[in-house]
Every structure is written in structure tokens, then in C-alpha cells.
Scaffold this motif. Sequence first.
Motif, mmCIF file in Angstrom:
data_model
loop_
_atom_site.group_PDB
_atom_site.id
_atom_site.type_symbol
_atom_site.label_atom_id
_atom_site.label_comp_id
_atom_site.label_asym_id
_atom_site.label_seq_id
_atom_site.Cartn_x
_atom_site.Cartn_y
_atom_site.Cartn_z
ATOM 1 N N LEU B 187 0.824 -1.213 0.000
ATOM 2 C CA LEU B 187 0.000 0.000 0.000
ATOM 3 C C LEU B 187 0.860 1.265 0.000
ATOM 4 N N ASP B 188 2.017 1.197 0.653
ATOM 5 C CA ASP B 188 2.919 2.350 0.633
ATOM 6 C C ASP B 188 3.311 2.695 -0.797
ATOM 7 N N ALA B 189 3.667 1.659 -1.549
ATOM 8 C CA ALA B 189 4.052 1.882 -2.943
ATOM 9 C C ALA B 189 2.874 2.422 -3.739
ATOM 10 N N TYR B 190 1.700 1.858 -3.481
ATOM 11 C CA TYR B 190 0.507 2.275 -4.226
ATOM 12 C C TYR B 190 0.126 3.720 -3.891
ATOM 13 N N ARG B 191 0.160 4.039 -2.620
ATOM 14 C CA ARG B 191 -0.148 5.420 -2.203
ATOM 15 C C ARG B 191 0.816 6.420 -2.844
ATOM 16 N N ALA B 192 2.074 5.991 -2.916
ATOM 17 C CA ALA B 192 3.103 6.901 -3.426
ATOM 18 C C ALA B 192 3.097 6.986 -4.948
ATOM 19 N N GLY B 193 2.220 6.224 -5.578
ATOM 20 C CA GLY B 193 2.158 6.274 -7.032
ATOM 21 C C GLY B 193 3.238 5.443 -7.710
ATOM 22 N N ASP B 194 3.904 4.601 -6.939
ATOM 23 C CA ASP B 194 4.924 3.718 -7.519
ATOM 24 C C ASP B 194 4.225 2.439 -7.994
ATOM 25 N N ALA B 261 -14.895 4.392 -20.332
ATOM 26 C CA ALA B 261 -13.475 4.624 -20.077
ATOM 27 C C ALA B 261 -13.221 4.532 -18.576
ATOM 28 N N TYR B 262 -12.188 3.806 -18.205
ATOM 29 C CA TYR B 262 -11.882 3.679 -16.782
ATOM 30 C C TYR B 262 -11.286 4.987 -16.257
ATOM 31 N N VAL B 263 -11.809 5.449 -15.133
ATOM 32 C CA VAL B 263 -11.295 6.687 -14.528
ATOM 33 C C VAL B 263 -10.344 6.295 -13.392
ATOM 34 N N PRO B 264 -9.043 6.614 -13.527
ATOM 35 C CA PRO B 264 -8.087 6.238 -12.476
ATOM 36 C C PRO B 264 -8.429 6.922 -11.156
ATOM 37 N N LEU B 265 -8.102 6.260 -10.062
ATOM 38 C CA LEU B 265 -8.337 6.844 -8.746
ATOM 39 C C LEU B 265 -7.364 8.004 -8.532
ATOM 40 N N THR B 266 -7.841 9.015 -7.853
ATOM 41 C CA THR B 266 -6.971 10.146 -7.519
ATOM 42 C C THR B 266 -6.066 9.749 -6.356
ATOM 43 N N ALA B 267 -5.085 10.588 -6.077
ATOM 44 C CA ALA B 267 -4.180 10.311 -4.954
ATOM 45 C C ALA B 267 -4.964 10.199 -3.654
ATOM 46 N N ALA B 268 -5.970 11.056 -3.510
ATOM 47 C CA ALA B 268 -6.768 11.011 -2.281
ATOM 48 C C ALA B 268 -7.565 9.717 -2.204
ATOM 49 N N GLU B 269 -8.107 9.306 -3.355
ATOM 50 C CA GLU B 269 -8.863 8.049 -3.372
ATOM 51 C C GLU B 269 -7.948 6.852 -3.103
ATOM 52 N N ARG B 270 -6.756 6.912 -3.652
ATOM 53 C CA ARG B 270 -5.793 5.850 -3.374
ATOM 54 C C ARG B 270 -5.542 5.732 -1.874
ATOM 55 N N ALA B 271 -5.336 6.882 -1.260
ATOM 56 C CA ALA B 271 -5.076 6.878 0.182
ATOM 57 C C ALA B 271 -6.284 6.326 0.936
ATOM 58 N N TYR B 272 -7.465 6.709 0.487
ATOM 59 C CA TYR B 272 -8.695 6.271 1.151
ATOM 60 C C TYR B 272 -8.830 4.746 1.103
ATOM 61 N N PHE B 273 -8.714 4.170 -0.087
ATOM 62 C CA PHE B 273 -8.875 2.719 -0.203
ATOM 63 C C PHE B 273 -7.719 1.973 0.467
ATOM 64 N N SER B 274 -6.534 2.595 0.449
ATOM 65 C CA SER B 274 -5.386 1.970 1.118
ATOM 66 C C SER B 274 -5.603 1.919 2.620
ATOM 67 N N ASP B 275 -6.092 3.019 3.163
ATOM 68 C CA ASP B 275 -6.344 3.057 4.606
ATOM 69 C C ASP B 275 -7.365 2.000 5.006
ATOM 70 N N LEU B 276 -8.414 1.870 4.194
ATOM 71 C CA LEU B 276 -9.446 0.881 4.510
ATOM 72 C C LEU B 276 -8.874 -0.535 4.505
ATOM 73 N N LEU B 277 -8.107 -0.853 3.467
ATOM 74 C CA LEU B 277 -7.566 -2.208 3.373
ATOM 75 C C LEU B 277 -6.615 -2.483 4.529
ATOM 76 N N GLN B 278 -5.830 -1.481 4.868
ATOM 77 C CA GLN B 278 -4.904 -1.660 5.985
ATOM 78 C C GLN B 278 -5.667 -1.884 7.302
#
Lengths: 421, 415
Positions: B187-194, B261-278
Motif C-alpha cells: 500500500l505504501d508503494a501504491y499510495r506513493a504512485g509507484d 473509459a476507466y477513470v483512475p483513482l486520484t491520490a486522495a482516493e488511493r489513500a482512502y482505499f489503502s487506509d481501509l484495506l490496511q
Amino acid sequence: MNDTPASPKKGLSRRGLLSLAGAGVVGAGLGAGASYAVAAAAPGHSGAAASYPFFGEHQSGITTPAQDRLHFAAFDVDDISRDELAELLADWSYAASRMTSGLGAGGYGPASGPYDSPPDDTGEALDLPPSGLTITFGLGPSLFDDRFGLAGKRPAALIDLPHFPGDALIDALVGGDLCIQACSDDPQIAVHAIRNLSRIAFGRASIRWSQLGFGRTSSTTRAQTTPRNLFGFKDGTANMRAEDTDQVNSAIWAHSSEGPGWMAGGSYLVARKIRMTIETWDRSSLREQERVIGRTKGEGAPLSGGSEFTEPDFALAGRGDAPLIDPASHVKLAHPTNNDGASMLRRGYNFVDGNDDLGRLNAGLFFISFQRDPQTQYVPVQLSLAKNDAMNEYVRHVGSGIFAVPPGAREGSFVGAGLFG
Amino acid sequence: MTQPAATTTPERRSVQRPIRAALGLVTGVVALLALSGCVPNNPTTEGDATATLALTVDSSADSCTVSAAEAPSGSLAFTITNSGDQVTEFYLLADDGLRIVGEVENIGPGITRDLVVQAKPGDYYTVCKPGMIGDGIGRTAFTVTDSGADLADSGDDAEAAAAAATNYVAYVKDQIEALVPATTAFLDAYRAGDDDTARSLYALTRASYERIEPVAESFGDLDPKIDFREADVEEGTEWTGWHRIEKDLWPPAAEDNNGEAYVPLTAAERAYFSDLLQADTGALNDAVHEADYTVSIDAISNGAIGLLDEVASGKITGEEEIWSHTDLWDFQANLEGARVAFEGVRDIVEPKDPELVAQIDEEFTALQSELAAYGSLDAGFVSYTELTTEQVKDLANGVNALSEPLSKLTAVLVG
């Protein structure tokens, strides 16, 4: 009645629109009936000779005692006019009224008529009795788009079904402008009906998807025994029966007070092709199987006790105060008492469409239900099942359709005529 | 997912044959259990091994009538009918009148159910328990005479079962303890956009979850949040967890996304879903570390069966990982988890049915070597989309070959 059937489509249409009289009469007039084993069996006979009237207040094939075989087809309508659509429906009703009487689809029959013309019936039903054939027509939501000027006529009850959790629908098995449900006790009779109706439609509508069913999975009258689905369990024990007149009136038939007048006496059909992963089911323990269903496999009694038709007692607890009927069991989640009283008439069939690429039987249940209002009767029950049913591990919904089933036609008219008034 | 059965009573539809067993024809049974009920051995070899003596039991409000007071040793099938109006139970007790040799619970009024036991010669008692309370009624002596059937002793099941449960719980904790930091790294990598790093960690991280998936599913509210596929989600309900992120890391083309067309998640959305999964993964970790967390012995074997069902219904069809196509990683992890569960109960099952154990061993090995042709967790697997239909079918055949004997494991285990 002096039109020559050299051009079957045209001839049928004219007859269809102008003189949808009793099929037996038309058949006799054209000298075709004689080639059939049973020209026009008396309605209501049981057994192979059974025949049900095509014309009447309601379409047959709904509260009719569920026959053993099914051929269901959904159609896409071609680029035709509104009048041509009406003509197609009229031609279908005409042919259906003949075939349900044990006659050929067209006036001449399969072995008569001009020698240089193709027969107006395909012939495989020759020498066979009507076998309880019913032909039921339905109209899909997409028929009410802007192609035929019917957009303003779409009944509110003809909803678009929502996505249910776990749906694995295959586009090619979804929807349709029109549908035909042909049921019979003889598979060849049911197939003959769809085949000839499809032929009549060439140039005006074509089959989008279709389904053969080989064993009924519900009883629609008290006299019928409860059949089994491919899980090996009795299915439809709690189904509504034709004899439950009040329930049938309130739960199945559309009323003029709540929708378009042309649908009064009609109903709404939901079809779902439900694939069963029978390989994993078959290797689950009897304990698991009975837990999932909520009934015993042999007798079909609810696990709370009694015999098949005993009402389930969802509160009765066993060891550890756990209910004998699992809260996630199919019988619990589908039961009217857990769905605000919602009930529907189920009329499904088992199917096996050969096998898939992995050597597994492509088997399951072709679910059909009739109800007055799918939004309050089908949708909440299926939503509850899709979310919580322990059975979900063993089923997958791959096909889906919803259709408005107009009321029956008077002699001389056709099913769906009210739509064009 | 197969939920673990709630109880451990052996019930199985028995083939009820004429009273051949009474004539002492129960022979050739390699190893049967004496003091606890268990289903007949694998019936493929000796025809008479499964010859079962049929007995009936009528459990009424005030009596517990068994059709015979004596039977020859071997396979006995009691068919219990509840003629009373309360939920009843039936017990076959050892000569001390306490130890339970076989039992059937939760028989509703009017319901008939079977108890199949392998009974050694000796003195027993039969008793019914309508209402499920007290000492029961109709306690009657029941004698098993020596038919000559070869019924082997077994070890101490209770102790072995407790040990198996302890070991399996330790395994579950171990997997989830590994899952937590690995998920964080992913999730760290995903949040950071890596995304490259996140994609490289995705399948391997999930393996810890897939190994113990039936356990996660036993916590009903967590698995939907962590592991639901898009199609599993109800309209109007938020889709979260691994597969939500999977879709974002392997964004679909419009034609694979209902034409949109698939709409990519924003950085904030990434953080949101990452926090939930964690958080949900943490909750799972907490749940298995509760002091009173344990598993029943049949939940272990049913878990093994359930993992193979998972493979059969999700992974083998490529439906689990529809965006990343890393289904073979899940397959491998499911297989490993099933093997561990099976090994955990092996010592209990083996004396009862060595042939079954040998067959399961053989099929595990065969399927593992078949899967190894496509890679490994360490080196990576080929994408599911690279498999030909024929290769998928071969794998499916292997899954069926293993699942069939594995489906018999629980009945022998709790027997």
C-alpha cells in the motif's frame, strides 16, 4: 379465405390480421388438419393429448400445469415499421393458435400445398399429439425505445433489472425485444413451435438467445408432484398454485388500476439462466447440502421438522441455540415471510447445454417467474438471495431477461394487439 | 466458500443393504475405528467392507426404541426417526454410559436422519434426548457381538484433535502476521504512485491471505471488505479491498469496462482505499489473536476442501483476478493452504483410512507438479491469459482428481 399460400409470410399476415378465428376451423377450411394425429383435442385432457386453448382472458403457459419441457427464445426485432411489428405479432398468434391445437403452423401443413413451394410447416410434429403445448409471448423493455413509437407505452412495472451481487451475465444471454416461452410434455413439440415461429419471423425478428429445458422444477397445480432440480432437491414446494385463486389474482395478474389498460390480465416474466457448479456441489457433504437448502434431501421437509408441505419454523433452535434452518439457507431467504410477503409463480426448468471447455457439465436451472410487479416481488427476493444465500457458492447467474406478458387474445385478435390501439 | 460445518457429527446417507453384515461378512476393512462413529472406508476395494447393518430408531416423546438390542461388529447404520414433537438427538454411548461413540443432533420433529458407525465388539448404550436437555430417555443396553471383522484401534482422538487445532491456529496467525507488513509495503508503494512496485508486490502479498481464505471468510463482515470482486458488490454499496486497487493498477480498456473509459483513482482516493484495506487487514489480525480464537477439527478439513473449491470455481476460470490475471498465484496459495490443513489432520485420519491419505497425498503431489510447470511464488507465474484452453482443462482435471478424495476427509476425520 381465397388467398393462396404461395407467399407464406404475406398470406399468414393477412389471415393473421383479418381472421384469427378458431384454429381448428381455419385448419379444416384449408384441409390441413387431417394430416395431424389429433386435429383438435378437447382442452383439458391430460397426457399426451392434452391441449390448452390459445385464446382467452390470460395467456396459457402461466398457471397452466407446468409441462415437462421448455423451449424459450428471446428475439431482436429487425429494422421494421410499427405496422410490420403488429403484423409479426398477429402472424405469431395465428400460428400459435394452430400449433397449440395440434395443427401445422400454416394452413397447408407440412406435407401439403403447392408442390413447388416449401411446406408452411416444418413437419417434425407430424403424427404427434399436442402434448400440452402452450406458447406464451412477451415484450422486452427494449421494444419500448423510439423504433416503433412505443416509448410512451412502456409499463412502469417493466423495469430494467438491477445488477445483483455476483451476477456473471453474458451479454449474449441477456435481454431481447420479444420472447416466446413454448412448453410441452414432448420436447419435439416445444422445439417445433419455436422453430416455426422463428421461421415466420425471418426478416422481421431473429433469435437473440434461446434455451432448452428438460425437466420442470416447479409445480403450478396441487395435483402435480414436486419435481427435483439438478442439486437433487425438490424445488418449488412452496410455489403458488393455480388453485390459490386469490393469491394468483393478487400476485400474478396485472390490473388496469396500476398500469396501462392493455396489460390488464397480463403478467411480467423474469427469466434467469442460472448455471450450477454441480461438480463442487456433488462433493459437498449431505450436511452442507441440507444446510444450504434448509430442507431434507429425501422428503424435502424443512429442517425444522414435519413433512414436505409443513411450514418451516425459522425460530426452532437446536444445539447451541442455533436455528435448525440456517439463516443463510435458501428456504429461509426466499420465503415470503422474510420478504414482506412477496411471492411469485415460479415455472423454471433444468437444463444441460453440453459441457464447457473444462469438461464440466454446463448445467443449471432456467428460472422463470411470473409476477404482477417485478420491482416488489422479484427484485427484493433476488437481492436478498444474491447477498446472503449459502447457495451462491454453487450457482452463477449468466443469463437474464424481463418481459411484459400481455393478456390473452380474443379469438380474431392477437397477443399484444392492445399495444397498437 | 464452504463454511465450516457447525458441528462434528458424522451423518451420511448410507447405502443400506440387506443384513449381510450380520452374517459376519464385514471383512477386508483395513482400519476402522472402534470407539467413535465413522463412515465406512473407501468402498472401492472390498465389496463387503461397506456392507452395513440397518437399524431403526424411533425417538418419541417418551421412548427411544431401537429395532434390535444386538448387532455384529462392523458398520452399523442407525436410521433415527423423530416421532415426537421436539427437536431430538440420538447417542450411542460406550460401556461407561458416558463416552460418546456416535451421535446425531438437531433432528427436527418428523425428520429422519442416519448415524453410521463402525462398532467394535462390546457393550454400549443407546439413548435419545428429545428437547436436547437432561440425560435423555430410553437408555437401553446395546451389545455388539464379534463378527470377525477386522476393526483396528485408533489413538486418542481428542488429544490429537486439540493438537491439530493448536497447530492450525498457529499457522493462521503466522500467515496473517506476514500479511500485515506485506500489505503495508504494497500500500505504501501504491499510495506513493509507484505502480511498478505495487504491481510487483500484489500477487505475492495476497498469497498469505489466499492460504487461509476460509478463515478470513469465517469472519463474515471482513472478507467482503477485503476480497470482493467488482461483480460481488451490491448496487449502491462501496467496493473496497484488494480488487478495487487491482483494477486501478491494471486499468481496463473501455471495452472491458462496460464500454466506459476507466477513470483512475486520484491520490486522495488511493489513500482512502489503502487506509481501509490496511484497517480491515488489521482487524483480521486482531480477530485471530483473540484469546478465545480457535478452530474446530472439522473446520480445518472443510477449509482444505473449501480452498480447492475456491480454485475450482474462481481461479481455474480466471475470474478471481480479472484485471491482473495473477490467478495462478492464488491457485498456488490455495493449494499450499489446503495442504497444510490436510497435513494438520493427517495423523488422525491415517490410522482410520490410510488409503484415503495415500490417495490425497498422491493427488496433491501431482497437482503441485502440474502447477509448477507454470512458475512458482518466488519466481512468478505466467499470466492466466497465456494459458491455452487445454492447459486450463488439464489443471481443472487435477483439481477434480484431488477434490474428490479430499471431499471424504471430514467424514473420516470426525468419524
